[in-house]
Design an enzyme around this catalytic site. Structure first.
Site, PDB file in Angstrom:
ATOM      1  N   CYS A 108       0.946  -1.224   0.072  1.00 20.68           N
ATOM      2  CA  CYS A 108      -0.068   0.069   0.079  1.00 20.68           C
ATOM      3  C   CYS A 108       0.868   1.125  -0.134  1.00 20.68           C
ATOM      4  CB  CYS A 108      -0.915  -0.181   1.160  1.00 20.68           C
ATOM      5  SG  CYS A 108      -2.202  -1.078   1.087  1.00 20.68           S
TER       6      CYS A 108
HETATM    7  N1  COA Z   1     -20.244  -9.230   8.244  1.00 16.54           N
HETATM    8  C1  COA Z   1     -20.776  -9.099   9.472  1.00 16.54           C
HETATM    9  N2  COA Z   1     -20.083  -9.252  10.421  1.00 16.54           N
HETATM   10  C2  COA Z   1     -18.626  -9.387  10.316  1.00 16.54           C
HETATM   11  C3  COA Z   1     -18.430  -9.550   9.108  1.00 16.54           C
HETATM   12  C4  COA Z   1     -18.911  -9.364   8.147  1.00 16.54           C
HETATM   13  N3  COA Z   1     -18.578  -9.365   6.691  1.00 16.54           N
HETATM   14  N4  COA Z   1     -16.889  -9.608   9.035  1.00 16.54           N
HETATM   15  C5  COA Z   1     -16.469  -9.783  10.532  1.00 16.54           C
HETATM   16  N5  COA Z   1     -17.378  -9.859  11.376  1.00 16.54           N
HETATM   17  C6  COA Z   1     -17.919 -10.071  12.840  1.00 16.54           C
HETATM   18  C7  COA Z   1     -16.730 -10.749  13.231  1.00 16.54           C
HETATM   19  O1  COA Z   1     -17.092 -11.992  13.205  1.00 16.54           O
HETATM   20  C8  COA Z   1     -16.797 -10.062  14.671  1.00 16.54           C
HETATM   21  O2  COA Z   1     -17.795 -10.844  15.350  1.00 16.54           O
HETATM   22  P1  COA Z   1     -17.640 -11.121  17.112  1.00 16.54           P
HETATM   23  O3  COA Z   1     -17.508  -9.972  17.598  1.00 16.54           O
HETATM   24  O4  COA Z   1     -18.870 -11.610  17.003  1.00 16.54           O
HETATM   25  O5  COA Z   1     -16.320 -12.049  16.908  1.00 16.54           O
HETATM   26  C9  COA Z   1     -16.828  -8.606  14.446  1.00 16.54           C
HETATM   27  O6  COA Z   1     -17.670  -8.651  13.270  1.00 16.54           O
HETATM   28  C10 COA Z   1     -15.698  -7.862  14.556  1.00 16.54           C
HETATM   29  O7  COA Z   1     -14.783  -8.349  13.559  1.00 16.54           O
HETATM   30  P2  COA Z   1     -13.287  -7.645  13.370  1.00 16.54           P
HETATM   31  O8  COA Z   1     -12.811  -8.312  12.348  1.00 16.54           O
HETATM   32  O9  COA Z   1     -12.768  -7.375  14.724  1.00 16.54           O
HETATM   33  O10 COA Z   1     -14.124  -6.206  12.770  1.00 16.54           O
HETATM   34  P3  COA Z   1     -13.167  -4.808  12.687  1.00 16.54           P
HETATM   35  O11 COA Z   1     -14.047  -3.970  13.517  1.00 16.54           O
HETATM   36  O12 COA Z   1     -11.550  -4.976  13.385  1.00 16.54           O
HETATM   37  O13 COA Z   1     -13.152  -4.333  11.292  1.00 16.54           O
HETATM   38  C11 COA Z   1     -11.757  -4.397   9.467  1.00 16.54           C
HETATM   39  C12 COA Z   1     -12.452  -5.192  10.360  1.00 16.54           C
HETATM   40  C13 COA Z   1     -10.886  -5.315   8.339  1.00 16.54           C
HETATM   41  C14 COA Z   1     -12.916  -3.360   8.707  1.00 16.54           C
HETATM   42  C15 COA Z   1     -10.809  -3.477  10.321  1.00 16.54           C
HETATM   43  O14 COA Z   1      -9.784  -4.353  11.116  1.00 16.54           O
HETATM   44  C16 COA Z   1      -9.711  -2.793   9.384  1.00 16.54           C
HETATM   45  O15 COA Z   1      -9.933  -1.886   8.666  1.00 16.54           O
HETATM   46  N6  COA Z   1      -8.315  -2.651   9.953  1.00 16.54           N
HETATM   47  C17 COA Z   1      -7.187  -2.308   9.333  1.00 16.54           C
HETATM   48  C18 COA Z   1      -6.911  -2.856   7.973  1.00 16.54           C
HETATM   49  C19 COA Z   1      -5.908  -2.026   7.342  1.00 16.54           C
HETATM   50  O16 COA Z   1      -5.705  -0.881   7.461  1.00 16.54           O
HETATM   51  N7  COA Z   1      -5.208  -2.725   6.645  1.00 16.54           N
HETATM   52  C20 COA Z   1      -4.410  -2.234   5.412  1.00 16.54           C
HETATM   53  C21 COA Z   1      -4.482  -3.207   4.450  1.00 16.54           C
HETATM   54  S1  COA Z   1      -3.750  -2.535   2.933  1.00 16.54           S
END
Ligand code: COA
Length: 381
Positions: A164
């Site tokens: 990225c």
């Molecule tokens: N739909 C519904 N629920 C979902 C889901 C989906 N598509 N994906 C995950 N969940 C659920 C999970 O199972 C979890 O449930 P639980 O609380 O019952 O265990 C809950 O939602 C939270 O999941 P989590 O993965 O912890 O979500 P988050 O708030 O961390 O958001 C991202 C996920 C990926 C959006 C976030 O972590 C992110 O963007 N992080 C930064 C990533 C980044 O910058 N990456 C750089 C890449 S270039």
């Protein structure tokens, strides 16, 4: 024109920028509908195994989770049908003959031409081309050399990949090339086909990415007319090794057939860990970099941040400024384009810079796998 000497580092300017986004758009609703059909098909196919506990049932995705957790509303993709087909979940991108332009070359040409027009340059005036992106569609010949030939650009060209952060690392490479005298006008292209590395069957990440290509032109300041573009006051790069964003796809995969096509051969991340670990690193890098130029955060008119997650950007901006940032200070393009990897911060820059006044300061800041962070301090001319 004489090349600048190493004693007096030439001032450099971003003199133009461009954006190509594929016309096909997938809304969260469409993506979730296809994902949930995939889940139903999977769960009914493996119903017996699920009942005996040999397999776990897949959980459906939800549009309100996606928007709340990430800020993403839709994404542009090179191919919609293949991604939304629950029996396929991958873009359809037919092989092309070697004599045809590659997909990345075509995207780069569209964005690159816009940047040339913006800078008021002819292709022949570019003497270095860098294709800087997360995924290159082949190892060689370099996509950059193909684009260079297709557009009639001069000098030399090469590909580079810092995930990225590719575009900001590319901008530093462009500045260095100008300051060392090896080029006068460098085009940095980021053709990101993120739909090609995304696992559309993975609930945690199926919504994250979109496709786009950006272009910026970096020139020696003395070649750019007064009042045009942004002076590059400085660049700062930082890397810190982490497996929290990883893709094991590569040319050695054939060495172990049992691993081919497995999920680790696509984008995999520990999103929450990334969020927690990267946000403070980015905020302190921006602060330290500004300080090394005798600047403070309140001097900034705008932050063109990497576009991976809205909440993450709000947190970073808050840490940098010591208060919440307005969308005017830290614009968001994530809702429309999703995470386009290295193109994201450049899309924000491209779309949100025309209102800046001479002397206004801004930073382009990217962050991602590696970890890698790149910061570029700009001053409107
Ligand atoms: N739909 C519904 N629920 C979902 C889901 C989906 N598509 N994906 C995950 N969940 C659920 C999970 O199972 C979890 O449930 P639980 O609380 O019952 O265990 C809950 O939602 C939270 O999941 P989590 O993965 O912890 O979500 P988050 O708030 O961390 O958001 C991202 C996920 C990926 C959006 C976030 O972590 C992110 O963007 N992080 C930064 C990533 C980044 O910058 N990456 C750089 C890449 S270039």
């Amino acid at each position: 024109m004489t090349a600048p000497t190493s004693q007096a580092l030439a001032a450099t300017v971003i003199s133009g920028s461009g954006l190509y986004a594929p016309p096909a758009v997938i809304s969260n609703e469409e993506l979730v509908e296809s994902f949930n059909t995939y889940v139903e098909l999977h769960n009914s196919r493996y119903q017996k195994d699920i009942e005996t506990g040999e397999r776990t049932a897949l959980q459906p995705s939800a549009t309100d989770f996606i928007e709340k957790a990430s800020g993403i509303k839709r994404r542009h993709v090179v191919n919609k049908e293949g991604v939304l087909d629950p029996h396929r979940m991958f873009p359809i991108i037919p092989d092309r003959h070697n004599d045809e332009p590659s997909v990345q070359c075509e995207m780069a040409m569209a964005a690159g031409q816009q940047a040339l027009d913006d800078a008021g340059l002819a292709a022949s005036q570019i003497d270095a081309v860098i294709v800087a992106c997360s995924n290159l569609q082949r190892p060689y010949p370099a996509v950059a050399v193909e684009v260079q030939a297709a557009m009639g650009m001069a000098g030399f060209a090469y590909d580079m990949n810092v995930a990225c952060s590719s575009a900001t690392f590319g901008i530093q490479a462009a500045v260095n090339a100008i300051q060392s005298g090896s080029a006068r006008a460098v085009m940095v292209l980021s053709p990101e086909i993120c739909s090609g590395h995304l696992n559309f069957t993975d609930r945690d990440s199926h919504f994250i990415f979109g496709d786009a290509c950006t272009a910026v032109i970096v020139q020696a300041a003395e070649d750019v007319k007064a009042g045009q573009g942004f002076e590059v006051l400085g660049t700062r790069l930082k890397t810190q090794y982490s497996n929290n964003i990883r893709n094991n796809f590569g040319f050695l995969n054939r060495g172990d057939e049992s691993g081919m096509g497995k999920p680790d051969k696509m984008f995999v991340q520990q999103g929450r860990k990334v969020f927690k670990e990267v946000s403070p690193l980015v905020a302190s890098l921006i602060g330290d970099h500004l300080q090394s130029h005798g600047l403070v955060a309140t001097d900034l008119r705008r932050m063109w941040l990497h576009q991976a997650n809205l909440n993450m950007n709000q947190l970073i901006a808050r840490r940098v400024l010591g208060r919440d940032a307005t969308v005017d200070e830290a614009p968001v393009i994530l809702d429309e384009y999703a995470n386009t990897s290295s193109a994201g911060s450049i899309i924000a820059f491209h779309q949100h810079q025309s209102d800046l006044a001479p002397g206004d300061l801004g930073v382009i800041c990217s962050f991602g796998a590696g970890y890698s962070i790149g910061n570029v301090i700009l001053r409107k001319r």
